[in-house]
Design a protein around this motif. Structure first.
Motif, PDB file in Angstrom:
ATOM      1  N   CYS A  20       0.808  -1.234   0.000  1.00 21.40           N
ATOM      2  CA  CYS A  20       0.000   0.000   0.000  1.00 21.40           C
ATOM      3  C   CYS A  20       0.834   1.273   0.000  1.00 21.40           C
ATOM      4  O   CYS A  20       0.352   2.321  -0.438  1.00 21.40           O
ATOM      5  N   GLN A  21       2.027   1.206   0.521  1.00 20.22           N
ATOM      6  CA  GLN A  21       2.825   2.414   0.709  1.00 20.22           C
ATOM      7  C   GLN A  21       2.926   3.291  -0.539  1.00 20.22           C
ATOM      8  O   GLN A  21       2.696   4.497  -0.462  1.00 20.22           O
ATOM      9  N   PRO A  22       3.231   2.748  -1.721  1.00 23.82           N
ATOM     10  CA  PRO A  22       3.307   3.611  -2.910  1.00 23.82           C
ATOM     11  C   PRO A  22       1.970   4.260  -3.278  1.00 23.82           C
ATOM     12  O   PRO A  22       1.944   5.340  -3.858  1.00 23.82           O
ATOM     13  N   LEU A  23       0.864   3.604  -2.944  1.00 22.32           N
ATOM     14  CA  LEU A  23      -0.455   4.157  -3.248  1.00 22.32           C
ATOM     15  C   LEU A  23      -0.856   5.243  -2.252  1.00 22.32           C
ATOM     16  O   LEU A  23      -1.466   6.246  -2.627  1.00 22.32           O
ATOM     17  N   LEU A  24      -0.527   5.029  -0.987  1.00 22.41           N
ATOM     18  CA  LEU A  24      -0.982   5.931   0.063  1.00 22.41           C
ATOM     19  C   LEU A  24      -0.037   7.104   0.325  1.00 22.41           C
ATOM     20  O   LEU A  24      -0.494   8.165   0.767  1.00 22.41           O
ATOM     21  N   ALA A  25       1.248   6.932   0.082  1.00 22.62           N
ATOM     22  CA  ALA A  25       2.230   7.967   0.434  1.00 22.62           C
ATOM     23  C   ALA A  25       1.927   9.337  -0.178  1.00 22.62           C
ATOM     24  O   ALA A  25       1.983  10.347   0.534  1.00 22.62           O
ATOM     25  N   PRO A  26       1.597   9.438  -1.478  1.00 22.86           N
ATOM     26  CA  PRO A  26       1.324  10.774  -2.035  1.00 22.86           C
ATOM     27  C   PRO A  26       0.124  11.461  -1.370  1.00 22.86           C
ATOM     28  O   PRO A  26       0.126  12.674  -1.179  1.00 22.86           O
ATOM     29  N   VAL A  27      -0.885  10.670  -1.001  1.00 25.83           N
ATOM     30  CA  VAL A  27      -2.072  11.245  -0.360  1.00 25.83           C
ATOM     31  C   VAL A  27      -1.741  11.647   1.074  1.00 25.83           C
ATOM     32  O   VAL A  27      -2.162  12.710   1.546  1.00 25.83           O
ATOM     33  N   ARG A  28      -0.971  10.825   1.764  1.00 24.96           N
ATOM     34  CA  ARG A  28      -0.603  11.120   3.156  1.00 24.96           C
ATOM     35  C   ARG A  28       0.212  12.405   3.261  1.00 24.96           C
ATOM     36  O   ARG A  28       0.131  13.101   4.261  1.00 24.96           O
ATOM     37  N   LYS A  29       0.985  12.712   2.225  1.00 25.36           N
ATOM     38  CA  LYS A  29       1.778  13.949   2.245  1.00 25.36           C
ATOM     39  C   LYS A  29       0.889  15.181   2.209  1.00 25.36           C
ATOM     40  O   LYS A  29       1.241  16.223   2.747  1.00 25.36           O
ATOM     41  N   ARG A  30      -0.260  15.073   1.566  1.00 24.14           N
ATOM     42  CA  ARG A  30      -1.119  16.236   1.357  1.00 24.14           C
ATOM     43  C   ARG A  30      -2.326  16.294   2.293  1.00 24.14           C
ATOM     44  O   ARG A  30      -2.925  17.341   2.462  1.00 24.14           O
ATOM     45  N   LEU A  31      -2.689  15.164   2.865  1.00 27.17           N
ATOM     46  CA  LEU A  31      -3.894  15.095   3.677  1.00 27.17           C
ATOM     47  C   LEU A  31      -3.514  14.926   5.153  1.00 27.17           C
ATOM     48  O   LEU A  31      -2.973  13.893   5.541  1.00 27.17           O
ATOM     49  N   PRO A  32      -3.815  15.930   5.971  1.00 25.09           N
ATOM     50  CA  PRO A  32      -3.478  15.791   7.395  1.00 25.09           C
ATOM     51  C   PRO A  32      -4.419  14.791   8.079  1.00 25.09           C
ATOM     52  O   PRO A  32      -5.485  14.471   7.562  1.00 25.09           O
ATOM     53  N   LEU A  33      -3.980  14.316   9.233  1.00 26.36           N
ATOM     54  CA  LEU A  33      -4.840  13.451  10.032  1.00 26.36           C
ATOM     55  C   LEU A  33      -6.077  14.244  10.443  1.00 26.36           C
ATOM     56  O   LEU A  33      -5.992  15.423  10.757  1.00 26.36           O
ATOM     57  N   VAL A  34      -7.212  13.598  10.434  1.00 25.85           N
ATOM     58  CA  VAL A  34      -8.470  14.227  10.832  1.00 25.85           C
ATOM     59  C   VAL A  34      -8.882  13.589  12.157  1.00 25.85           C
ATOM     60  O   VAL A  34      -9.282  12.428  12.174  1.00 25.85           O
ATOM     61  N   GLY A  35      -8.750  14.343  13.222  1.00 24.63           N
ATOM     62  CA  GLY A  35      -9.074  13.796  14.546  1.00 24.63           C
ATOM     63  C   GLY A  35      -8.189  12.620  14.900  1.00 24.63           C
ATOM     64  O   GLY A  35      -8.633  11.706  15.573  1.00 24.63           O
ATOM     65  N   GLY A  36      -6.953  12.630  14.409  1.00 30.20           N
ATOM     66  CA  GLY A  36      -6.023  11.537  14.672  1.00 30.20           C
ATOM     67  C   GLY A  36      -6.227  10.314  13.793  1.00 30.20           C
ATOM     68  O   GLY A  36      -5.602   9.283  13.999  1.00 30.20           O
ATOM     69  N   VAL A  37      -7.103  10.428  12.778  1.00 33.04           N
ATOM     70  CA  VAL A  37      -7.402   9.293  11.899  1.00 33.04           C
ATOM     71  C   VAL A  37      -6.824   9.568  10.511  1.00 33.04           C
ATOM     72  O   VAL A  37      -6.989  10.651   9.950  1.00 33.04           O
ATOM     73  N   ASP A  38      -6.156   8.571   9.973  1.00 33.35           N
ATOM     74  CA  ASP A  38      -5.591   8.655   8.628  1.00 33.35           C
ATOM     75  C   ASP A  38      -6.680   8.322   7.610  1.00 33.35           C
ATOM     76  O   ASP A  38      -7.144   7.180   7.535  1.00 33.35           O
ATOM     77  N   LEU A  39      -7.102   9.312   6.842  1.00 33.37           N
ATOM     78  CA  LEU A  39      -8.151   9.106   5.838  1.00 33.37           C
ATOM     79  C   LEU A  39      -7.594   8.808   4.445  1.00 33.37           C
ATOM     80  O   LEU A  39      -8.365   8.677   3.497  1.00 33.37           O
TER      81      LEU A  39
END
Length: 190
Positions: free
Chosen positions: A137-156
């Motif tokens: 999953c890392q290659p799929l999620l990494a670009p989104v994780r860079k731009r999307l902050p945690l929401v209430g401590g949850v990774d969306l």
């Protein structure tokens, strides 16, 4: 009704085997060992088709073109069987429709990998299977994780990636249906 049952069974067989072929390709590209439980399952489902093709097209570096060819051949056979079973035309577009079918299958595999990794991450135990899915999953999620902050401590980020993959799947399905006369009958089962 018999047509629907046969189409469904064919879809299940092609999705399992073709998905394993694509996951094999992706695991090789990510340089993941196949000795883990996920790799052994992938090999058990795909060796019968991929190994003979690898004699013709040996893997090079991180690319296992035989696995991709295997997935395409499975989709080609599936769509040819469905066209013949339903008495539809559209044979000339079959190779391209199968290619789009492989792309849609890749979207489904990626979606499943993200969902499985997300569900496994909620468990308390760290396992080899969780590590494999997180690496996938890392290659799929990494670009989104860079731009999307945690929401209430949850990774969306998994949710965002799944939504994007589903939109891509809809676009590919629409292109595929447009290729074939009676395409809705094939794509609906895809």
């Amino acid at each position: 009704m018999l047509h629907q049952i046969l189409a469904f069974l064919l879809e299940v067989a092609v999705t399992l085997t073709g998905g394993a072929c694509l996951l094999r390709l992706y695991m090789r590209w990510q340089r993941l060992p196949m000795g883990n439980p996920v790799g052994r399952l992938v090999q058990a489902l795909s060796d019968w088709l991929v190994l003979p093709l690898q004699r013709l097209i040996p893997p090079r570096g991180g690319l296992d073109a035989a696995s991709l060819l295997a997935a395409w051949l499975l989709k080609l056979v599936q769509y040819a069987a469905l066209l013949g079973l339903l008495g539809l035309s559209g044979w000339a577009a079959l190779p391209l429709a199968a290619l789009l079918g492989v792309a849609r299958l890749a979207v489904s595999v990626a979606t499943a990998v993200v969902i499985i990794a997300a569900v496994l991450s909620w468990m308390q135990n760290r396992t080899v299977v969780l590590d494999v899915f997180q690496r996938l999953c890392q290659p799929l999620l990494a670009p989104v994780r860079k731009r999307l902050p945690l929401v209430g401590g949850v990774d969306l980020s998994p949710l965002v990636v799944i939504v994007a993959l589903q939109v891509l799947g809809i676009v590919l399905g629409s292109l595929q249906a447009g290729l074939l006369s009676g395409g809705a009958a094939l794509v609906g089962v895809s």
